[in-house]
Write a protein that holds these residues in place. Structure first.
Motif, PDB file in Angstrom:
ATOM      1  N   MET A 178     -91.011   3.126  32.236  1.00 41.44           N
ATOM      2  CA  MET A 178     -90.497   2.435  30.758  1.00 41.44           C
ATOM      3  C   MET A 178     -90.860   1.546  30.730  1.00 41.44           C
ATOM      4  O   MET A 178     -89.944   0.884  31.720  1.00 41.44           O
ATOM      5  CB  MET A 178     -89.470   3.016  30.376  1.00 41.44           C
ATOM      6  N   SER A 179     -91.795   0.653  30.122  1.00 44.22           N
ATOM      7  CA  SER A 179     -92.098  -0.808  30.510  1.00 44.22           C
ATOM      8  C   SER A 179     -90.914  -1.532  29.354  1.00 44.22           C
ATOM      9  O   SER A 179     -89.870  -0.974  29.076  1.00 44.22           O
ATOM     10  CB  SER A 179     -93.320  -1.133  29.771  1.00 44.22           C
ATOM     11  N   LEU A 236     -91.592   6.556  10.121  1.00 40.61           N
ATOM     12  CA  LEU A 236     -92.249   7.375  11.084  1.00 40.61           C
ATOM     13  C   LEU A 236     -92.700   6.008  11.675  1.00 40.61           C
ATOM     14  O   LEU A 236     -93.770   5.928  11.087  1.00 40.61           O
ATOM     15  CB  LEU A 236     -92.837   8.291   9.750  1.00 40.61           C
ATOM     16  N   ARG A 237     -93.351   5.432  13.249  1.00 38.85           N
ATOM     17  CA  ARG A 237     -93.406   4.639  13.147  1.00 38.85           C
ATOM     18  C   ARG A 237     -93.830   4.345  14.428  1.00 38.85           C
ATOM     19  O   ARG A 237     -92.681   4.486  15.575  1.00 38.85           O
ATOM     20  CB  ARG A 237     -92.886   2.820  12.652  1.00 38.85           C
ATOM     21  N   ASP A 238     -94.826   4.035  15.386  1.00 36.66           N
ATOM     22  CA  ASP A 238     -94.837   4.278  16.564  1.00 36.66           C
ATOM     23  C   ASP A 238     -94.812   2.798  16.667  1.00 36.66           C
ATOM     24  O   ASP A 238     -94.878   1.792  17.013  1.00 36.66           O
ATOM     25  CB  ASP A 238     -96.737   4.578  16.354  1.00 36.66           C
ATOM     26  N   TRP A 239     -93.770   2.756  17.865  1.00 34.03           N
ATOM     27  CA  TRP A 239     -92.808   1.446  18.648  1.00 34.03           C
ATOM     28  C   TRP A 239     -93.206   1.831  19.923  1.00 34.03           C
ATOM     29  O   TRP A 239     -92.538   1.278  20.229  1.00 34.03           O
ATOM     30  CB  TRP A 239     -91.406   1.635  17.743  1.00 34.03           C
ATOM     31  N   TRP A 240     -93.971   2.462  20.492  1.00 37.66           N
ATOM     32  CA  TRP A 240     -94.241   2.714  21.812  1.00 37.66           C
ATOM     33  C   TRP A 240     -95.849   2.180  22.457  1.00 37.66           C
ATOM     34  O   TRP A 240     -96.442   2.252  21.565  1.00 37.66           O
ATOM     35  CB  TRP A 240     -94.233   4.298  22.159  1.00 37.66           C
ATOM     36  N   THR A 241     -95.821   1.887  23.502  1.00 38.06           N
ATOM     37  CA  THR A 241     -96.940   1.082  23.827  1.00 38.06           C
ATOM     38  C   THR A 241     -97.579   2.246  24.319  1.00 38.06           C
ATOM     39  O   THR A 241     -97.702   3.553  24.506  1.00 38.06           O
ATOM     40  CB  THR A 241     -96.865   0.625  25.590  1.00 38.06           C
ATOM     41  N   ALA A 279     -96.084   5.865  25.822  1.00 34.07           N
ATOM     42  CA  ALA A 279     -96.428   7.390  24.821  1.00 34.07           C
ATOM     43  C   ALA A 279     -97.080   8.584  25.903  1.00 34.07           C
ATOM     44  O   ALA A 279     -96.359   9.276  26.175  1.00 34.07           O
ATOM     45  CB  ALA A 279     -96.909   7.052  23.841  1.00 34.07           C
ATOM     46  N   GLU A 280     -97.574   7.699  26.168  1.00 36.19           N
ATOM     47  CA  GLU A 280     -98.745   8.847  27.569  1.00 36.19           C
ATOM     48  C   GLU A 280     -98.055   9.429  28.917  1.00 36.19           C
ATOM     49  O   GLU A 280     -97.635  10.468  29.017  1.00 36.19           O
ATOM     50  CB  GLU A 280     -99.499   7.880  27.758  1.00 36.19           C
ATOM     51  N   ALA A 327     -92.727  14.980  29.189  1.00 33.42           N
ATOM     52  CA  ALA A 327     -92.095  16.394  28.176  1.00 33.42           C
ATOM     53  C   ALA A 327     -93.225  17.565  28.188  1.00 33.42           C
ATOM     54  O   ALA A 327     -92.502  18.663  28.160  1.00 33.42           O
ATOM     55  CB  ALA A 327     -92.555  16.393  26.828  1.00 33.42           C
ATOM     56  N   GLN A 328     -94.667  17.510  28.920  1.00 35.82           N
ATOM     57  CA  GLN A 328     -95.368  18.885  29.680  1.00 35.82           C
ATOM     58  C   GLN A 328     -94.562  19.493  30.355  1.00 35.82           C
ATOM     59  O   GLN A 328     -95.021  20.790  30.751  1.00 35.82           O
ATOM     60  CB  GLN A 328     -96.747  17.611  29.976  1.00 35.82           C
TER      61      GLN A 328
END
Ligand SMILES: [Zn+2]
Length: 701
Positions: A423-424, A557-562, A566-567, A573-574
């Motif tokens: 993680m960055s 609900l807000r995207d706080w990931w680079t 996220a990828e 998770a996969q």
């Protein structure tokens, strides 16, 4: 949630994960069911004690490196057959059952000793007394529903439907008559409480039951139609009419089911968030009079509301526009009887049980009346009952110890985020910021709910239920336009469960889940950290699972990931989804890894955090072997023993569709196989079933 199925607002009672192989063992241990002379159950004056590491539950002939669950739980599985009135039997369920008997004692006292009761004791005592008065319930028969059935029969105009439905939604436990409505925090502005309209209207546990074509699903639908037919016959319809009406209900529900999101789709918070105004909703579904509905149900749809499933509402609108009034009346008649049958006289109770619990879940006998009454008091007057429970069971010392453990797990999470190599720094800063904002709620609410505006009478059980449902509807409705109450709890204090709420960004551990054997103040640290430490870590990790990570520290609900992080997260998770999708639940039914991944990620993350916190807690201590187990082994056996569970195959099948938790055996072994600390604790060798190659380990947090 550690154990239960959950929706966004509603927590269903008494369901949890499941076991694959062990039900065979259980069947053996139960055969032949030589009807033991069971003494009638009595209320408990004290909660029984079981240690958090129970050596008598273990099967030491099993190799933990191949099957930790069997090693920790093998004897428990043999010695704990499923009681005839339960759909499953597990450590959580057993503690819940003891809790229920203890609450029974409290309620029995409050019902009988009517002098000098506090106002809340009057309410729980009289609710319980009225519920236990089965003579009165039998005598009343169908009469409590007379007025509602008459209103449905009198429906002569589709426009009037909205008012009738609003009124019923407000005070009848509907199970989603046509659709659901309620109040929620706005997913994108968690400071706001807004009205919501959700899909509903289905009598089977999930939309999949209406659309799947395998033999079992076809059979379930046939049995369901027979069940509806019998209910209509109980309402006095001749057999041919009842059959035709049941077919009508099935046709309507199938149309609604086809337009409903799947359980996996509902895990995507963006798929269930659609901000609409009253005007745009009225345009979306013009066949229904929304202003009249909101007025009747008592909800203010201003300034906007969430329409979680627009496609469902459009289909509902099409049905309302096209179907005849008699069809709509038939459907309403069915939903009202289906929802209220458990509170009516025995013909309705028995028919409801025969389909929903016996056929669908494999339960042999209905629960005794007292268990139902305890459950309903807890549901309808949870804080009134909870304060009595807490005063007797949850000491300040227990609160202090469990609050401390919660903080330690949080510290472990902070350290863990710092250690992540994938993680960055930017995303790490955001993750820590979210962690800092998580509220820890332990034991019970700071302020107990005020029930003074709710009238409970000793004389009328059914009226008490509808009054309590109405009280809760109005309490929810009153939230709109007011600041969010961050101190509110979504579970009562006696509940043996825990949860994380993404919009509140809080973790909640009711007193009921902090009792032995789950948390045992008399025990050494290892099993307590393995079990309750793991539960705390599990709930905390929900804030960072594949669903929870999409919300920020303020609950938005807000995207706080680079994009890159996220990828990387998704790839990890996969790995979990792929691992669990290989596990079998029952017969040829496999785990749906996309449905269970949030829980599976939380299980793994939670145990890693518990391990770190335990290491930290005991770093200055000299730990000794006990019961032939090293301290590390005690940690993992303690962990595994929360999950000991026997399950019925029928119930496993339903859970495979609706339960976001994996079966217990896989929840335990699936975590152990990803923890090198486990392999080390038991000196497991490469080649053992629970040892992966380092490069194959799944690790998210
Ligand atoms: Zn969970």
């Amino acid at each position: 949630m550690r154990k239960l199925i959950y929706g966004t607002l509603v927590v269903l009672a008494a369901t949890s994960p499941f076991v694959l192989a062990p039900f065979v063992l259980a069947a053996e241990s139960m055969a032949p069911p030589a009807r033991m002379q069971v003494t009638p159950e009595k209320p408990l004056k004290e909660l029984p004690y079981t240690p958090s590491l129970d050596v008598s539950a273990m099967d030491r002939s099993a190799d933990p490196c191949d099957d930790l669950y069997q090693f920790a739980c093998g004897s428990w599985l043999k010695n704990n057959p499923i009681p005839p009135d339960q759909q499953r039997w597990d450590v959580y369920g057993k503690l819940s059952a003891d809790n229920q008997r203890y609450l029974w004692g409290i309620l029995d006292d409050a019902a009988k000793n009517i002098a000098n009761r506090t106002p809340t004791q009057q309410k729980i005592g009289d609710y319980f007394a009225a519920c236990m008065d089965t003579d009165a319930v039998e005598k009343a028969g169908i009469s409590p529903l007379k007025e509602d059935l008459a209103r449905i029969a009198d429906l002569r105009d589709k426009k009037a439907l909205a008012t009738v439905l609003g009124d019923m939604h407000q005070r009848v436990i509907t199970g989603g008559m046509l659709f659901n409505s309620g109040v929620q925090q706005d997913a994108k502005d968690a400071t706001k409480q807004i009205a919501s309209v959700d899909a509903g209207g289905l009598g089977l546990p999930d939309r999949d039951y209406y659309v799947k074509t395998d033999a079992k699903s076809v059979e379930v639908r046939e049995k369901y139609v027979e069940h509806i037919t019998r209910m209509f016959m109980l309402l006095g319809e001749p057999t041919p009419t009842a059959k035709a009406d049941a077919a009508t209900v099935m046709r309507l529900e199938t149309a609604l089911a086809k337009a409903s999101l799947t359980a996996v789709e509902k895990r995507d918070p963006y798929k269930v968030y659609h901000r609409e105004t009253l005007a745009s909703l009225s345009k979306m579904a013009p066949a229904f009079s929304w202003p009249a509905y909101f007025k009747s149900v008592g909800l203010n749809p201003q300034p906007w509301l969430n329409v979680s499933q627009p496609a469902f509402l459009k289909e509902m609108n099409a049905r309302l526009a096209q179907e005849s009034l008699p069809t709509i009346r038939t459907y309403l008649r069915w939903t009202v009887i289906a929802a209220t049958a458990p509170y009516l006289s025995s013909p309705y109770v028995n028919e409801s049980f025969a389909f929903n619990r016996k056929y669908m879940r494999g339960v042999e006998e209905d629960r005794p009346r007292w268990k139902k009454c305890v459950t309903w008091v807890d549901r309808d007057l949870g804080d009134a009952l909870g304060r009595e429970y807490v005063a007797r069971t949850f000491t300040p010392d227990m609160k202090e110890k469990t609050v401390k453990m919660t903080r330690q797990i949080e510290d472990a999470m902070r350290a863990r985020i710092g250690q992540l190599d994938w993680m960055s720094p930017d995303t790490k800063t955001q993750a820590v910021a979210k962690l800092e904002k998580i509220r820890n709620k332990v034991g019970y609410p700071d302020l107990w709910r005020d029930y003074s505006s709710l009238t409970i009478e000793r004389s009328d059980f059914f009226d008490n239920v509808t009054a309590a449902v109405r009280f809760e509807s109005l309490r929810q409705a009153a939230k709109i336009g007011k600041p969010v109450d961050r101190g509110e709890w979504g579970m009562s204090a006696p509940t043996v469960n825990a949860y994380y709420d993404a919009s509140m960004n809080d973790v909640n551990f009711p007193a009921g889940v902090l009792m032995p054997p789950l948390y045992d103040a008399k025990s050494d640290d290892a099993p307590n950290y393995g079990d309750t430490g793991g539960t705390i870590g599990h709930e905390l990790t929900h804030g960072f699972d594949d669903e929870g990570r999409q919300y920020d520290g303020d609950g938005n609900l807000r995207d706080w990931w680079t994009k890159d992080d996220a990828e990387k997260f998704e790839k990890r998770a996969q790995c979990i989804r792929d691992q669990y999708s290989q596990y079998t639940i029952v017969d040829d039914v496999k785990i749906n890894g996309a449905l269970t991944s949030g829980e599976d990620i939380a299980d793994l993350g939670g145990e890693l955090l518990a391990w770190m916190a335990w290491q930290d807690q005991t770093k200055a201590m000299r730990l000794a072997e006990r019961d032939g187990l090293t301290p590390s082994q005690r940690f993992f056996v303690g962990f595994a023993q929360w999950a000991c569970s026997n399950d019925r195959p029928e119930s496993l099948r339903v859970n495979a569709v609706v339960d976001p938790h994996s079966p217990p055996r896989h929840r335990i072994n699936g975590v152990a196989v990803n923890m090198p600390e486990f392999a080390q604790a038991f000196s497991c060798k490469v080649g053992a079933k629970l040892v992966k190659k380092p490069e194959d380990l799944c690790k998210v947090w």
